[in-house]
Design an enzyme around this catalytic site. Structure first.
Site, PDB file in Angstrom:
ATOM      1  N   GLY A 183       2.839  -1.114   4.313  1.00 32.18           N
ATOM      2  CA  GLY A 183       2.851   0.308   3.984  1.00 32.18           C
ATOM      3  C   GLY A 183       4.270   0.779   3.719  1.00 32.18           C
ATOM      4  O   GLY A 183       4.827   0.569   2.639  1.00 32.18           O
ATOM      5  N   GLY A 184       4.882   1.383   4.715  1.00 33.80           N
ATOM      6  CA  GLY A 184       6.202   2.009   4.573  1.00 33.80           C
ATOM      7  C   GLY A 184       7.234   1.152   3.852  1.00 33.80           C
ATOM      8  O   GLY A 184       7.934   1.633   2.949  1.00 33.80           O
ATOM      9  N   GLY A 244       2.529   2.278  10.810  1.00 33.38           N
ATOM     10  CA  GLY A 244       3.471   3.383  10.643  1.00 33.38           C
ATOM     11  C   GLY A 244       4.218   3.756  11.917  1.00 33.38           C
ATOM     12  O   GLY A 244       4.879   4.792  11.975  1.00 33.38           O
ATOM     13  N   GLU A 283      -5.262  -4.943  10.692  1.00 36.98           N
ATOM     14  CA  GLU A 283      -4.230  -3.937  10.939  1.00 36.98           C
ATOM     15  C   GLU A 283      -4.543  -3.181  12.224  1.00 36.98           C
ATOM     16  O   GLU A 283      -5.329  -2.213  12.202  1.00 36.98           O
ATOM     17  CB  GLU A 283      -4.181  -2.947   9.767  1.00 36.98           C
ATOM     18  CG  GLU A 283      -3.922  -3.588   8.427  1.00 36.98           C
ATOM     19  CD  GLU A 283      -3.398  -2.571   7.422  1.00 36.98           C
ATOM     20  OE1 GLU A 283      -2.275  -2.755   6.946  1.00 36.98           O
ATOM     21  OE2 GLU A 283      -4.099  -1.592   7.144  1.00 36.98           O
ATOM     22  N   GLU A 305      -6.832   4.711   7.756  1.00 39.10           N
ATOM     23  CA  GLU A 305      -6.662   6.137   7.442  1.00 39.10           C
ATOM     24  C   GLU A 305      -7.912   6.691   6.763  1.00 39.10           C
ATOM     25  O   GLU A 305      -8.280   7.853   6.956  1.00 39.10           O
ATOM     26  CB  GLU A 305      -5.398   6.331   6.581  1.00 39.10           C
ATOM     27  CG  GLU A 305      -4.139   6.150   7.433  1.00 39.10           C
ATOM     28  CD  GLU A 305      -2.949   5.579   6.698  1.00 39.10           C
ATOM     29  OE1 GLU A 305      -2.918   5.589   5.458  1.00 39.10           O
ATOM     30  OE2 GLU A 305      -2.030   5.091   7.396  1.00 39.10           O
ATOM     31  N   ASN A 321       0.870  -1.181   0.000  1.00 40.18           N
ATOM     32  CA  ASN A 321       0.000   0.000   0.000  1.00 40.18           C
ATOM     33  C   ASN A 321       0.902   1.225   0.000  1.00 40.18           C
ATOM     34  O   ASN A 321       1.489   1.566   1.019  1.00 40.18           O
ATOM     35  CB  ASN A 321      -0.881  -0.048   1.263  1.00 40.18           C
ATOM     36  CG  ASN A 321      -1.670   1.227   1.468  1.00 40.18           C
ATOM     37  OD1 ASN A 321      -1.772   2.067   0.567  1.00 40.18           O
ATOM     38  ND2 ASN A 321      -2.248   1.379   2.649  1.00 40.18           N
ATOM     39  N   TRP A 322       1.006   1.850  -1.149  1.00 39.95           N
ATOM     40  CA  TRP A 322       1.951   2.973  -1.280  1.00 39.95           C
ATOM     41  C   TRP A 322       1.402   4.272  -0.691  1.00 39.95           C
ATOM     42  O   TRP A 322       2.107   5.271  -0.652  1.00 39.95           O
ATOM     43  CB  TRP A 322       2.335   3.171  -2.751  1.00 39.95           C
ATOM     44  CG  TRP A 322       3.086   2.019  -3.351  1.00 39.95           C
ATOM     45  CD1 TRP A 322       3.365   0.824  -2.748  1.00 39.95           C
ATOM     46  CD2 TRP A 322       3.666   1.957  -4.652  1.00 39.95           C
ATOM     47  NE1 TRP A 322       4.089   0.018  -3.607  1.00 39.95           N
ATOM     48  CE2 TRP A 322       4.282   0.696  -4.782  1.00 39.95           C
ATOM     49  CE3 TRP A 322       3.716   2.842  -5.719  1.00 39.95           C
ATOM     50  CZ2 TRP A 322       4.938   0.298  -5.942  1.00 39.95           C
ATOM     51  CZ3 TRP A 322       4.368   2.451  -6.879  1.00 39.95           C
ATOM     52  CH2 TRP A 322       4.976   1.197  -6.986  1.00 39.95           C
ATOM     53  N   LYS A 323       0.135   4.258  -0.313  1.00 38.66           N
ATOM     54  CA  LYS A 323      -0.513   5.443   0.265  1.00 38.66           C
ATOM     55  C   LYS A 323      -0.306   6.657  -0.657  1.00 38.66           C
ATOM     56  O   LYS A 323      -0.235   6.478  -1.869  1.00 38.66           O
ATOM     57  CB  LYS A 323      -0.008   5.689   1.689  1.00 38.66           C
ATOM     58  CG  LYS A 323      -0.134   4.428   2.559  1.00 38.66           C
ATOM     59  CD  LYS A 323       0.061   4.662   4.023  1.00 38.66           C
ATOM     60  CE  LYS A 323      -0.081   3.344   4.762  1.00 38.66           C
ATOM     61  NZ  LYS A 323      -0.011   3.496   6.213  1.00 38.66           N
ATOM     62  N   HIS A 351      -9.420   1.192   4.748  1.00 35.41           N
ATOM     63  CA  HIS A 351      -8.159   1.356   5.469  1.00 35.41           C
ATOM     64  C   HIS A 351      -8.389   2.294   6.662  1.00 35.41           C
ATOM     65  O   HIS A 351      -9.200   3.220   6.572  1.00 35.41           O
ATOM     66  CB  HIS A 351      -7.084   1.925   4.532  1.00 35.41           C
ATOM     67  CG  HIS A 351      -5.729   1.925   5.163  1.00 35.41           C
ATOM     68  ND1 HIS A 351      -5.328   2.906   6.028  1.00 35.41           N
ATOM     69  CD2 HIS A 351      -4.705   1.045   5.073  1.00 35.41           C
ATOM     70  CE1 HIS A 351      -4.096   2.631   6.443  1.00 35.41           C
ATOM     71  NE2 HIS A 351      -3.695   1.507   5.889  1.00 35.41           N
ATOM     72  N   SER A 358       3.517  -2.069  10.409  1.00 33.80           N
ATOM     73  CA  SER A 358       4.966  -2.136  10.649  1.00 33.80           C
ATOM     74  C   SER A 358       5.582  -3.486  10.262  1.00 33.80           C
ATOM     75  O   SER A 358       6.506  -3.961  10.928  1.00 33.80           O
ATOM     76  CB  SER A 358       5.289  -1.786  12.102  1.00 33.80           C
ATOM     77  OG  SER A 358       4.891  -0.448  12.380  1.00 33.80           O
TER      78      SER A 358
HETATM   79  P1  PGA Z   1       2.889   0.316   7.674  1.00 34.97           P
HETATM   80  O1  PGA Z   1       1.401   0.533   7.090  1.00 34.97           O
HETATM   81  O2  PGA Z   1       3.423  -0.949   7.091  1.00 34.97           O
HETATM   82  O3  PGA Z   1       3.651   1.537   7.225  1.00 34.97           O
HETATM   83  O4  PGA Z   1       2.752   0.231   9.163  1.00 34.97           O
HETATM   84  C1  PGA Z   1       0.541  -0.556   6.903  1.00 34.97           C
HETATM   85  C2  PGA Z   1      -0.747  -0.078   6.300  1.00 34.97           C
HETATM   86  O5  PGA Z   1      -1.185   1.046   6.607  1.00 34.97           O
HETATM   87  O6  PGA Z   1      -1.367  -0.795   5.499  1.00 34.97           O
END
Ligand code: PGA
Length: 255
Positions: free
Chosen positions: A234-235, A172, A166, A96, A9-11, A94, A213
């Protein structure tokens, strides 16, 4: 047998040109990992170009969100038909989207139904906040998110759904859940709720990912858990070497 699933997930990172560069860096090694399902979810503005690059490969492409209606006066939204033009997958609900953009179990439910109706594979995200976790509310929150988010879905479509567990406190933050704790949430709350909705056979076919994470050096801890079928990253999905390391860990966990 549930096929391991790793999605990035590149956000809100990468212009279309930058996205293509990252795909170019990922492609050679990611493309060899035939035993797992691997999916890249760049921003919507990069989907058309990345689609061109991935064409003909088994690396999947996903959107990070979509609206439930096919077309209409919904400024700023993208529809299932628009996603379908380039993608086979779509991330829905998600945390967010839920915390920053007001998404609810109800809207996630409408979007999940719309995704399945358009033959898209929804990656439905659920997870408790830190305060819910500390107040012992994890079970309630997770059961509600699964039950309300997947309401009204035909059991014959269940195996297409992918769930991403999640915990919000792990996203994050560099503070991942332990593999064992995440596995327990899936075993005790997620899979039984899925079984209640779709029947226990269908529930066994649904992939449940862990997210929050995940890095190349902790991925194996999650992939070794019997109830965890992959990761939503994500990251670490923004760095080619890290994401390849995670995908390789998923492939290795099958052996
Ligand atoms: P993260 O994000 O790996 O940066 O913790 C995961 C996500 O939001 O899907």
């Amino acid at each position: 047998m549930r096929i391991p699933f790793v999605a990035g997930n590149w956000k809100m990172h990468k212009t279309a040109a930058e996205a293509v560069s990252l795909v170019d860096a990922l492609f050679p090694q990611l493309n060899t990992l035939h035993t797992i399902e691997r999916v890249l979810c760049p921003p919507a503005t990069a989907l058309a170009q990345v689609h061109q690059v991935l064409k003909g490969s088994a690396i999947g492409l996903g959107a990070q969100n979509m609206y439930s209606e096919e077309a209409g006066a919904y400024t700023g939204e993208i529809s299932p038909l628009m996603v379908k033009e380039f993608c086979r997958y779509v991330i829905l609900g998600h945390s967010e989207r839920r915390t920053l953009f007001g998404e609810t179990d109800e809207s996630v439910n409408r979007k999940t139904n719309a995704a399945l109706a358009h033959d898209l594979i929804p990656i439905v995200c659920i997870g408790e906040t830190l305060s819910e976790n500390e107040a012992g509310q994890t079970a309630n929150v997770i059961i509600r998110q699964v039950a309300d988010g997947l309401k009204g879905i035909d059991a014959r479509l269940a195996s297409k759904i992918v769930i991403a567990y999640e915990p919000i406190w792990a996203i994050g933050t560099g503070k991942a859940a332990t593999g064992q704790d995440a596995n327990q949430v899936v075993a005790r709350y997620i899979r039984p709720t899925l079984a209640g909705i779709f029947g226990s056979g269908a529930a066994q076919d649904i992939r449940v990912l862990y997210g929050g994470s995940v890095k190349a050096d902790n991925a194996t801890e999650f992939f070794n858990q019997p109830e965890i079928d992959g990761a939503l990253v994500g990251g670490a999905s923004l760095k080619a070497a890290d994401f390849i390391g995670i995908a390789q860990a998923a492939a290795a966990s099958q052996q």
